[in-house]
Scaffold this motif. Structure first.
Motif, PDB file in Angstrom:
ATOM      1  N   UNK A 613       0.932  -1.483   0.190  1.00  0.00           N
ATOM      2  CA  UNK A 613       0.026  -0.295  -0.349  1.00  0.00           C
ATOM      3  C   UNK A 613       0.772   1.507  -0.156  1.00  0.00           C
ATOM      4  N   UNK A 614       0.221   2.133  -0.660  1.00  0.00           N
ATOM      5  CA  UNK A 614       1.039   3.582  -0.508  1.00  0.00           C
ATOM      6  C   UNK A 614      -0.100   4.411  -0.298  1.00  0.00           C
ATOM      7  N   UNK A 615       1.016   5.950   0.704  1.00  0.00           N
ATOM      8  CA  UNK A 615      -0.062   5.942   1.420  1.00  0.00           C
ATOM      9  C   UNK A 615       0.531   7.970   1.303  1.00  0.00           C
ATOM     10  N   UNK A 616      -0.357   8.913   2.031  1.00  0.00           N
ATOM     11  CA  UNK A 616       0.103  10.348   2.056  1.00  0.00           C
ATOM     12  C   UNK A 616       0.263  10.411   3.364  1.00  0.00           C
ATOM     13  N   UNK A 617       1.506  10.521   3.754  1.00  0.00           N
ATOM     14  CA  UNK A 617       1.194  10.523   5.671  1.00  0.00           C
ATOM     15  C   UNK A 617       0.264  12.165   5.942  1.00  0.00           C
ATOM     16  N   UNK A 618      -0.650  12.748   6.036  1.00  0.00           N
ATOM     17  CA  UNK A 618      -1.302  14.202   5.965  1.00  0.00           C
ATOM     18  C   UNK A 618      -1.111  14.729   7.369  1.00  0.00           C
ATOM     19  N   UNK A 619      -0.209  13.963   8.565  1.00  0.00           N
ATOM     20  CA  UNK A 619       0.052  14.391   9.656  1.00  0.00           C
ATOM     21  C   UNK A 619       1.466  15.330   9.330  1.00  0.00           C
ATOM     22  N   UNK A 620       1.954  15.389   8.281  1.00  0.00           N
ATOM     23  CA  UNK A 620       3.274  15.807   7.371  1.00  0.00           C
ATOM     24  C   UNK A 620       3.232  17.017   7.577  1.00  0.00           C
ATOM     25  N   UNK A 622       5.496  19.743   6.813  1.00  0.00           N
ATOM     26  CA  UNK A 622       6.719  20.439   6.782  1.00  0.00           C
ATOM     27  C   UNK A 622       6.835  20.479   5.039  1.00  0.00           C
ATOM     28  N   UNK A 623       6.064  19.283   4.544  1.00  0.00           N
ATOM     29  CA  UNK A 623       6.345  18.719   3.297  1.00  0.00           C
ATOM     30  C   UNK A 623       5.724  17.522   2.396  1.00  0.00           C
ATOM     31  N   UNK A 624       6.273  16.918   1.867  1.00  0.00           N
ATOM     32  CA  UNK A 624       5.071  16.002   1.305  1.00  0.00           C
ATOM     33  C   UNK A 624       6.141  14.437   2.330  1.00  0.00           C
ATOM     34  N   UNK A 625       4.904  13.319   2.504  1.00  0.00           N
ATOM     35  CA  UNK A 625       5.722  12.385   3.035  1.00  0.00           C
ATOM     36  C   UNK A 625       5.106  11.625   2.321  1.00  0.00           C
ATOM     37  N   UNK A 626       5.613  10.345   2.024  1.00  0.00           N
ATOM     38  CA  UNK A 626       4.963   9.248   1.239  1.00  0.00           C
ATOM     39  C   UNK A 626       5.444   7.849   1.983  1.00  0.00           C
ATOM     40  N   UNK A 627       4.242   6.839   2.234  1.00  0.00           N
ATOM     41  CA  UNK A 627       4.985   5.353   2.926  1.00  0.00           C
ATOM     42  C   UNK A 627       4.173   4.221   2.475  1.00  0.00           C
ATOM     43  N   UNK A 628       5.286   4.085   1.863  1.00  0.00           N
ATOM     44  CA  UNK A 628       5.247   2.470   0.753  1.00  0.00           C
ATOM     45  C   UNK A 628       5.453   0.826   2.158  1.00  0.00           C
ATOM     46  N   UNK A 629       4.560   0.398   2.233  1.00  0.00           N
ATOM     47  CA  UNK A 629       4.696  -0.557   3.145  1.00  0.00           C
ATOM     48  C   UNK A 629       4.185  -2.212   2.212  1.00  0.00           C
ATOM     49  N   UNK A 630       4.954  -2.758   2.845  1.00  0.00           N
ATOM     50  CA  UNK A 630       4.366  -4.656   1.619  1.00  0.00           C
ATOM     51  C   UNK A 630       4.989  -5.208   3.126  1.00  0.00           C
ATOM     52  N   UNK A 631       3.907  -6.666   2.316  1.00  0.00           N
ATOM     53  CA  UNK A 631       4.507  -7.653   3.512  1.00  0.00           C
ATOM     54  C   UNK A 631       5.786  -8.095   3.123  1.00  0.00           C
ATOM     55  N   UNK A 632       6.358  -8.602   4.066  1.00  0.00           N
ATOM     56  CA  UNK A 632       7.233  -9.682   4.748  1.00  0.00           C
ATOM     57  C   UNK A 632       7.413 -10.814   3.957  1.00  0.00           C
ATOM     58  N   UNK A 633       5.935 -11.873   3.800  1.00  0.00           N
ATOM     59  CA  UNK A 633       6.040 -12.721   3.191  1.00  0.00           C
ATOM     60  C   UNK A 633       5.210 -12.618   2.046  1.00  0.00           C
TER      61      UNK A 633
END
Length: 633
Positions: A613-620, A622-633
């Protein structure tokens, strides 16, 4: 003959109704009796808990006022640790807070050498006057109100105690103290401030509300000792556990353990031979527990009254059943009147008027069912006509919507072609122009200027190549990309992050990027290296492109089942109105900016196909912060 049939029908209906109604009525009364007992008990519990909660709120408010008065004045003692200042602070706390009965400030040994080993100031309220004095020397260092906050290194409430000493300035009643350690600017403890609240005032707050005539409150300390109880002989000398031992009641001991463990709840307990319901709560910020004891004879008083009037209700009910069975006979032919009213409504155009189907086999039942069939046929024909009209309207709306979507698609296609033509033409013109300059000035241009031109051509060539690859990538959708994105590679997270960073640096060679990885180098996940690298490269490219060109950060971390890639920058950020459509294709925050509006859309698609999943951290902010999370397995 008709009269005999009518009388026979009346007799049958009357007997049948009476036989059915009597057991149902008796069963209903039994259920009502049991349900009323449950409701009365439940209502009583809610009432008791409500009264306990209201009392707890008043207690918290009173204790909070003492804490606020102490905390809002203690800074003066910390800022100005002099004998006169401590006297003034102690007096100020009592004078300006009428609910406080006393306040003392005691210092560490020899804190004021000129005053000797002991120095303690105390202010007490005596009637309408406030008296402040320096106490005579005594060994106060082992007193609970001094030792406990010093040991805990934080403010706390001390169980009520008797502070009266004949011939000294002290409270003449039981008090509970809020004690707070005071630390100097060097961080060392130099004194303890103790603010007193009389137990009498606590008791006045607690006993203000009684939900039942014989209900009462009790309050226990950390060890279960009573310091509020209607039986004053138990105060401070007995605990709830000594009462349990005296009465040999395990349930009272269990209640005591619940209260000393600072738990909340309700119990049915027999106290002094009386069956009671006890609701208890811990008092926040203290080691005390408050309980409301309600005798069950008070709670179920209304239910007992209900039991006394149940017999007359049964007799009256049987009489009503008899009258009801007699009325059934009169209502035997009432369907005819109902059919008359219904036919009038249908004649007036109300075709959906419902007629209940009858299971009777007599003439009335057959007539009613014939009317049902007629009404259903009329209603069905009216519904068919209405459905045709609705379907026509719906198709017209769908046609209009399809036309609008086609026009919008044509507009978007034209806009995209124009934007793509502009975006490709710009770097192409730059490359062509500089190539012409290099050809015309071959050997005549300074080396430094020639290197700058080559760098510019290289940058625009890479930009052009990036856009062409992005167009090619955007055409690879659906099942084709799912095949390409199969997670059949075992990829090192740190290695793929370095590769993405290297690809970004080809476009921004002088860009400083901070890389923080909490992952070990041997941490690998099952994914597709190419698409993961493309996604990270695109996020880093955007961060470098739209940031202040000084603060771009790539952070790698993990949870129990996920790996997270965080890319952040310091720049203008993304306006709130663009966030909803941020990952849609061809969306650009600025129509005049460079790019096709495909980068985030493709990145989002790649990550979704990789199972992440790719999300934009709306709590940041000072600019932009994007977060990619991937499953370990």
């Amino acid at each position: 003959m008709k009269l005999n049939i009518r009388r026979s029908l009346s007799t049958k209906l009357g007997i049948t109704t009476l036989l059915l109604a009597i057991p149902i009525f008796i069963l209903s009364l039994g259920i009502l009796y049991l349900q009323s007992q449950y409701i009365v008990r439940k209502t009583a519990m809610e009432r008791a808990n409500s009264a306990l909660d209201a009392t707890m709120q008043r207690l918290e408010l009173s204790l909070g006022l003492v804490e606020t008065a102490t905390n809002s004045n203690s800074w003066l003692a910390t800022a100005y640790p002099t004998p006169d200042s401590l006297l003034a602070v102690s007096r100020r706390v009592v004078m300006f807070n009428s609910h406080i009965s006393g306040c003392s400030i005691t210092t560490e040994p020899d804190f004021f050498p000129q005053r000797g080993r002991y120095f303690s100031v105390y202010t007490v309220r005596e009637g309408d006057s406030v008296v402040t004095a320096v106490e005579a020397p005594y060994e106060y260092f082992e007193k609970p109100w001094y030792k406990v906050p010093k040991t805990l290194r934080k403010a706390c409430w001390i169980d009520p105690f008797d502070d009266y000493n004949e011939g000294t300035l002290s409270n003449k009643e039981m008090i509970a103290s809020y004690c707070k350690p005071l630390y100097g600017r060097d961080g060392n403890l130099f004194a303890v401030i103790s603010t007193d609240l009389s137990l009498r005032k606590l008791n006045e707050i607690i006993v203000r509300e009684h939900p039942y005539p014989n209900s009462y409150f009790i309050m226990t300390g950390a060890d279960g000792r009573f310091f509020i109880h209607p039986d004053t002989t138990r105060l401070f000398v007995k605990t709830i556990f000594t009462d349990a031992e005296a009465m040999q009641q395990q349930e009272v001991a269990d209640l005591g353990r619940e209260m000393t463990a600072r738990k909340a709840g309700s119990r049915r307990v027999t106290i002094d031979g009386v069956s009671t319901v006890v609701c208890y709560r811990p008092l926040p910020g203290t080691a005390w527990s408050l309980a409301l004891v309600c005798p069950e004879r008070d709670i179920l008083k209304g239910h007992y009254i209900l039991s006394n009037i149940l017999a007359p209700i049964v007799i009256a009910g049987l009489l009503l059943i008899l009258l009801f069975s007699m009325r059934i006979v009169k209502r035997a032919i009432s369907p005819l009147y109902h059919l008359l009213d219904t036919t009038r409504q249908i004649a007036a155009g109300q075709y959906d008027t419902a007629i209940p189907r009858s299971h009777r086999r007599d003439v009335v039942g057959r007539l009613q069912n014939s009317f049902v069939a007629m009404q259903e046929a009329i209603d069905q024909r009216a519904k068919d006509k209405q459905q045709v009209a609705e379907e026509t309207t719906l198709r017209n709306e769908e046609l209009a919507k399809a036309t609008q979507m086609a026009e919008e698609a044509d507009r978007q296609k034209t806009a995209f072609i124009q934007n793509m033509t502009h975006q490709i033409r710009t770097p192409l013109n730059i490359i062509t122009g500089f190539a012409q300059v290099l050809r015309d000035s071959h050997g005549q241009m300074p080396e430094e200027e020639e290197k700058s031109v080559m760098t510019m051509m290289d940058y625009n060539a890479k930009t052009l190549n990036r856009m062409v690859l992005m167009l090619f990538d955007s055409s690879d959708t659906g099942f084709s990309e799912e095949l390409n994105c199969r997670r059949n590679e075992y990829v090192s997270c740190n290695e793929v992050a370095d590769s993405a960073l290297g690809a970004m640096m080809l476009h921004f060679p002088d860009m400083p990027v901070q890389v923080d990885s909490e992952l070990p180098d041997d941490l690998c996940i099952h994914t597709n290296r190419l698409y993961l690298m493309r996604s990270l490269r695109e996020l880093l490219y955007n961060a470098a492109k739209y940031s202040d060109r000084q603060h771009v950060r790539l952070r790698l971390t993990q949870t129990a089942d996920r790996v997270l890639f965080v890319v952040e920058d310091r720049g203008p950020g993304i306006a709130e109105e663009y966030i909803e459509n941020l990952f849609n294709p061809f969306v650009k925050v600025n129509d005049l900016s460079e790019g096709l509006g495909l980068g985030l859309s493709l990145t989002h698609r790649h990550i979704m196909n990789l199972g992440g999943e790719l999300t934009l951290d709306t709590d940041y902010h000072d600019g932009s912060r994007f977060v990619i999370w991937l499953p370990k397995k």
